[in-house]
Motif scaffolding. Structure first.
Motif, short mmCIF file in Angstrom:
data_model
loop_
_atom_site.label_atom_id
_atom_site.label_comp_id
_atom_site.label_asym_id
_atom_site.label_seq_id
_atom_site.Cartn_x
_atom_site.Cartn_y
_atom_site.Cartn_z
N GLU A 1 0.87 -1.16 0.00
CA GLU A 1 0.00 0.00 0.00
C GLU A 1 0.90 1.21 0.00
OE1 GLU A 1 -3.56 0.05 2.52
OE2 GLU A 1 -2.79 1.98 3.15
N ALA B 1 1.68 3.81 3.19
CA ALA B 1 1.31 3.22 4.48
C ALA B 1 2.30 3.77 5.50
CB ALA B 1 1.40 1.71 4.42
N GLY B 2 1.80 4.28 6.58
CA GLY B 2 2.70 4.79 7.60
C GLY B 2 3.01 6.26 7.46
N HIS C 1 2.41 9.92 8.25
CA HIS C 1 1.70 10.59 9.33
C HIS C 1 1.09 11.85 8.76
CE1 HIS C 1 0.76 12.58 13.02
NE2 HIS C 1 1.20 11.56 13.74
N GLU D 1 -0.06 14.59 9.81
CA GLU D 1 0.29 15.92 10.30
C GLU D 1 1.71 16.34 9.90
OE1 GLU D 1 -1.62 18.00 11.79
OE2 GLU D 1 -3.30 16.82 12.54
N LEU D 2 2.52 15.35 9.54
CA LEU D 2 3.91 15.67 9.24
C LEU D 2 4.08 16.08 7.78
CD1 LEU D 2 5.80 12.87 11.17
CD2 LEU D 2 5.19 15.15 11.92
N SER D 3 5.14 16.81 7.51
CA SER D 3 5.38 17.29 6.15
C SER D 3 5.81 16.13 5.26
CB SER D 3 6.47 18.34 6.17
OG SER D 3 7.70 17.73 6.49
N ASP E 1 9.37 15.05 6.17
CA ASP E 1 9.48 14.16 7.34
C ASP E 1 8.98 12.77 7.00
OD1 ASP E 1 10.50 16.19 8.82
OD2 ASP E 1 8.60 16.74 9.76
N TYR F 1 11.46 10.59 5.15
CA TYR F 1 12.44 9.99 6.04
C TYR F 1 11.84 8.85 6.85
CZ TYR F 1 16.14 13.16 4.87
OH TYR F 1 17.12 13.81 4.18
N LEU F 2 10.63 9.09 7.34
CA LEU F 2 9.97 8.08 8.16
C LEU F 2 9.68 6.82 7.33
CD1 LEU F 2 8.59 7.35 10.81
CD2 LEU F 2 6.52 8.37 9.91
N SER G 1 12.72 4.90 6.27
CA SER G 1 13.36 4.06 7.29
C SER G 1 12.49 2.86 7.63
CB SER G 1 13.72 4.87 8.53
OG SER G 1 12.58 5.24 9.23
N ILE G 2 11.17 3.00 7.50
CA ILE G 2 10.32 1.82 7.69
C ILE G 2 10.64 0.79 6.62
CG2 ILE G 2 7.94 0.96 7.54
CD1 ILE G 2 7.09 3.56 8.90
N LEU G 3 10.90 1.26 5.42
CA LEU G 3 11.21 0.35 4.33
C LEU G 3 12.67 -0.11 4.36
CD1 LEU G 3 9.24 2.13 1.50
CD2 LEU G 3 8.63 0.02 2.64
N SER H 1 18.70 3.66 5.35
CA SER H 1 19.39 4.41 6.39
C SER H 1 19.25 5.89 6.09
CB SER H 1 20.86 4.03 6.42
OG SER H 1 21.50 4.53 5.28
N ARG H 2 19.51 6.70 7.10
CA ARG H 2 19.36 8.14 6.95
C ARG H 2 20.25 8.67 5.81
NH1 ARG H 2 16.83 11.48 9.91
NH2 ARG H 2 17.13 13.64 9.36
#
Lengths: 278, 420
Positions: free
Chosen positions: B95, B98-99, B101, B103-105, B108, B111-112, B115-117, B120-121
Motif C-alpha cells: 500500500e 502506508a505509515g 503521518h 500531520e507531518l510534512s 518528514d 524519512y519516516l 526508514s520503515i522500508l 538508512s538516513r
C-alpha cells in the motif's frame, strides 16, 4: 532464548527506524495545536494545581519533611506524580501502539516491538523535560538536587524498563482482547490510589495494629505493588536527599527485570500473528 | 547472490474466521476461551522458487491466496507451516504511503517511510532529491501530507518505495497510480529494475500487464498452486478456466435471474437466442472461430417484411456492434409460425471477455418494435487466434516489418513476419 537474542539484534539494528518513529510521535503529538509543545508541560501543571488545591489546601495532607527542612506539598507531590504520569503514559501508549498503527503492521514488515519502544521512548523525552523543570523548582525552593540528578536518571531508566515490559505485554493483549484497554483503565485508577503519590507513605506504613487497614491486611498487600517502591525511591532522592535502602533497590531491579523479560517473551510469542489479528 | 531470490517451501497459511468479531474477555470467560472461529486455509502447501533477476507474477482470482502469498514472502505474515526464504533486500509495495503521518510534512514522511522500508538516513539523504523529483512534489514537500491530494499521496509513497534500492521488489496491485505520465514513469522504473537484474514479484489482476511484464507466472487457485510457467500460456489458461467457472455460475443464475428489459407490441416475438458453433449450441467460443448467432422467432399472424437486429455489448456497456437485416438488405418476406434466423460469422473477431447479446425485431420502417429483448444471451469469448487481448476487437491483421536501407554491407533487408 535464541529467538530473544536474534530479536534483540534485530531491534538494535533498526535503531535508526526507532529514532524516526520516536520523532514521528513527538512531532505528530502536538501538531496542529496552537500551544504545541507547551501542552506537554501544561497537562502535568494542571493536575499539580488540582491536587495541590484539593489535597494540600482542602484536605490538608501533611507532606513529610524533606531535605533542608523543606516541607512543600506541591514539590512533595511532583516528585511522585511525574514518575507516575510517565508510568501510566507508557502503559496507555503501549496499549495503543499496535492498534493505532494497524495499517503499518498490515502493510509493511519491520520489527513490531519498535512501535511500543517508540511510544515509551517518546514519553521518556517528555519525562526528562518535566523532571528538569522539577529540578529547577527544587533548586528555587532551597533543596538543591544537583547531587541527586544522576542517580535519579538511573532510576528513571529502571522505571522505563519496568513500564516498557508492561507496555509490551499489554500491547499484544489489547490486540487479542480489545477490552484490555478498559480493564487497564480501571487498574490504573486503583493503582494510582494504591501508590503514595498524593499522600505520604507513612499514612499506610505507620498504622496501628488494630486499625481497619491492618485488620484487612491492606498494609501488607500494599507493599507488593512495585510502584510504591519506585515512587518512594524517587521521593527519597529528590525530596529527602538520601539513597533508597538496598532492599528497595533490589526490589526495583528485580521487578524491572521480571517485567521486561515477561513482556518481551509474551510479545514475541504473539507478535507473529499481529498482521491478521488487527 | 544465489540463483534463487525468493523461495517458499510447503507454505501453508491458516486464517481464523471469527463468527462474531467480539474479542472480549467476557466472551472468553463465558466460553472458557476466545471467540469461536472457523479455520480457513488461505494457502496450502505452496512451493515457489523465484529466480533472481526475473520478473515473477502471481495470478489467480479473488481469494486465491496470491496476496497472502506475497505477504508471507514479504515477512508480514508468518506461515503456519513451511518456510520462506529471501536472498536479498526486500521492499514491499502493498500500500503506497502506508505509515505516512498526516500531520507531518512530506519531507518528514519521506524519512519516516524510507526508514520503515529499511533505508538508512544517509541513503535517504542521498536519494531525497530523486524521490521528490520522481513524485513531482518539489513545491509541496514541506506541506503536511494531510493537505495532499490522493494522487500526490500515492505518488510520494511510490516514489519512496521505488527508491529504496531493493534487490527484490514485491508489488501488490499498485501499478495503477497517478496520471498517464506518472504511470509511464513507473513503468520505465520497472523496466530499469529488470534491466539492472533485480527481482520483481508482482500480484495483479491486470492480465495484460502481467503478460507483457513477467518472465514467469505462478497461478494460485483456492490456496493451491495450479501451475507455474510462461506468462503467455498460463495467463491464457487462467483466463479460459475463469470463464468456464463463470459460465457454470451464470447458467444457474440466468434461469432464476431477473428478466431483462423487454418491450414491443408482440406481432413477432423473439423466443430465444443462442450461439451455434460446429453445429452445437454453446456459450463460449474462442476468438477467430466460425460461429452463428441464432435468433428464434414466432409470429402468431403473418407479418410482412419485419427487420431483425442484434446488438453486442461488453459487460461494462460498450456497444460493440449492431447489425440488422435491413442494412444487410435481406428480404425477410412474410413470416408466420415459428423459425429462426442465423447471423453467420466466419471469424469471430472479439477479444476474450464476456459479451451480452440484445435481439430485436421491428416493423419494416424500423420505427415500431415488435419485440425487443435486452441481454437475452450472455456468452464468453475465450483466447484463440488471433491472440490479441487489448480492446474489444481484433483486426486480424498480419505484421510485416521491413528494413528498407540495410545497415552494413548488405544482404537483403531483414523482413520480420508474424502471421495471425
Amino acid at each position: 532464548m535464541e529467538g530473544t537474542i536474534s530479536q534483540l539484534r534485530v531491534t538494535f539494528a533498526s535503531r535508526e527506524l526507532l529514532g524516526n518513529l520516536v520523532l514521528r510521535e513527538l512531532r505528530g503529538k502536538y501538531k496542529g495545536t496552537s500551544l504545541g509543545w507547551l501542552w506537554s508541560l501544561l497537562n502535568p501543571l494542571a493536575s499539580t494545581v488540582i491536587f495541590t488545591v484539593v489535597f494540600g489546601a482542602i484536605l490538608r495532607v501533611t507532606p513529610t519533611v524533606g531535605a533542608d527542612g523543606l516541607q512543600n506539598y506541591t514539590l512533595f507531590l511532583l516528585c511522585a506524580l511525574l514518575p507516575w504520569n510517565y508510568f501510566s503514559g507508557v502503559v496507555n501508549g503501549g496499549m495503543g501502539a499496535l492498534l493505532g498503527n494497524a495499517n503499518l503492521i498490515k502493510k509493511t514488515s519491520f520489527p513490531r516491538q519498535l512501535l511500543v519502544l517508540a511510544a515509551t521512548a517518546s514519553l521518556f523525552v517528555t519525562f526528562l523535560i518535566e523532571m528538569a523543570v522539577l529540578a529547577v523548582a527544587l533548586l528555587v525552593f532551597g533543596a538543591n538536587p544537583l547531587l541527586w540528578l544522576l542517580p535519579t536518571l538511573l532510576l528513571m531508566v529502571v522505571l522505563a524498563v519496568f513500564a516498557t515490559g508492561l507496555g509490551l505485554m499489554l500491547s499484544v493483549a489489547n490486540v487479542y482482547f480489545r477490552d484490555s484497554a478498559h480493564f487497564v483503565a480501571i487498574g490504573l485508577q486503583v493503582l494510582f490510589y494504591a501508590t503514595p503519590v498524593i499522600y505520604p507513605i507513612t499514612l499506610v506504613s505507620d498504622v496501628s495494629p488494630d486499625s481497619l487497614v491492618a485488620r484487612l491486611h491492606i498494609d501488607s498487600l500494599y507493599f507488593v505493588n512495585p510502584l510504591v517502591h519506585f515512587v518512594e525511591a524517587f521521593r527519597d532522592m529528590l525530596y529527602e536527599h538520601h539513597l533508597p535502602g538496598l532492599g528497595t533497590v533490589l526490589v526495583l531491579l528485580v521487578s524491572a527485570a521480571v517485567s521486561m523479560w515477561a513482556g518481551w517473551s509474551i510479545f514475541n510469542r504473539f507478535s507473529g500473528r499481529l498482521a491478521e489479528e488487527l | 547472490m544465489s540463483d534463487v531470490a525468493v523461495e517458499a517451501v510447503g507454505v501453508s497459511k491458516r486464517f481464523r474466521l471469527y463468527h462474531e468479531r467480539n474479542q472480549s474477555l467476557k466472551a472468553a470467560f463465558m466460553r472458557g476461551r476466545r471467540a469461536k472461529y472457523d479455520e480457513f486455509w488461505a494457502l496450502q502447501d505452496v512451493d515457489l522458487s523465484i529466480p533472481s533477476g526475473k520478473t515473477y507474477g502471481l495470478i489467480g482470482h479473488n481469494g486465491s491466496g496470491k496476496s497472502t502469498m506475497l505477504k508471507c514472502l514479504a515477512g508480514i505474515l508468518v506461515p503456519d507451516r513451511g518456510r520462506t526464504q529471501v536472498h536479498g533486500k526486500v521492499s514491499a509495495l502493498l500500500e503506497l504511503g502506508a505509515g505516512f503521518h498526516p500531520e507531518l510534512s512530506g519531507r518528514d514522511n519521506v524519512y519516516l517511510n524510507g526508514s520503515i522500508l529499511g533505508m538508512s538516513r544517509k541513503q535517504i539523504d542521498r536519494q531525497f532529491d530523486e524521490i521528490v523529483d520522481f513524485a513531482g512534489l518539489e513545491t509541496f514537500i514541506d506541506t503536511p501530507v494531510k493537505n495532499y491530494s490522493s494522487g500526490m499521496y500515492v505518488r510520494l509513497g511510490f516514489s519512496v518505495a521505488i527508491n529504496v534500492d531493493p534487490e527484490i521488489l514485491m508489488v501488490d496491485e499498485v501499478l495503477a497510480v497517478g496520471d498517464e505520465s506518472f504511470q509511464r514513469k513507473c513503468m520505465e522504473k520497472f523496466a530499469d529494475f529488470r534491466a539492472e537484474g533485480r527481482t520483481v514479484v508482482i500480484v495483479s489482476h491486470a492480465l495484460g500487464t502481467m503478460r507483457s511484464m513477467c518472465d514467469e507466472v505462478a497461478w494460485l487457485d483456492h490456496g493451491k498452486l495450479k501451475g507455474v510457467g510462461r506468462p503467455e500460456e498460463l495467463v491464457d489458461e487462467y483466463v479460459g478456466a475463469s470463464h468456464e467457472d463463470r459460465v457454470e455460475e451464470s447458467a444457474t443464475a440466468e434461469e432464476e435471474g431477473p428478466r431483462h428489459n423487454r418491450w414491443g407490441s408482440g406481432e413477432v416475438r423473439i423466443t430465444g437466442a443462442e450461439l451455434v458453433s460446429d453445429g452445437r449450441v454453446t456459450t463460449k467460443v474462442p476468438t477467430g472461430d466460425e460461429v452463428a448467432i441464432r435468433v428464434h422467432w414466432e409470429a402468431a399472424a403473418p407479418v410482412v417484411e419485419p427487420v431483425f437486429g442484434i446488438a453486442l455489448h461488453t459487460l461494462d456497456g460498450v456497444h460493440v456492434t449492431g447489425p440488422n437485416t435491413r442494412d444487410a438488405e435481406l428480404r425477410t418476406g412474410t413470416l408466420h409460425g415459428t423459425g429462426w434466423l442465423d447471423l453467420r460469422v466466419p471469424r469471430l473477431m472479439l477479444t476474450p471477455g464476456t459479451y451480452e447479446l440484445t435481439a430485436a425485431v421491428f416493423d419494416r420502417s424500423v420505427v415500431h418494435a415488435f419485440d425487443h429483448r435486452e441481454k437475452i444471451l450472455r456468452f464468453h469469448v475465450l483466447p484463440g487466434t488471433p491472440r490479441d487481448h487489448f480492446g474489444v476487437i481484433s483486426l486480424g491483421g498480419a505484421w510485416d516489418l521491413r528494413n528498407e536501407s540495410p545497415a552494413g554491407d548488405g544482404g537483403a533487408g531483414a523482413v520480420g513476419r508474424t502471421g495471425s
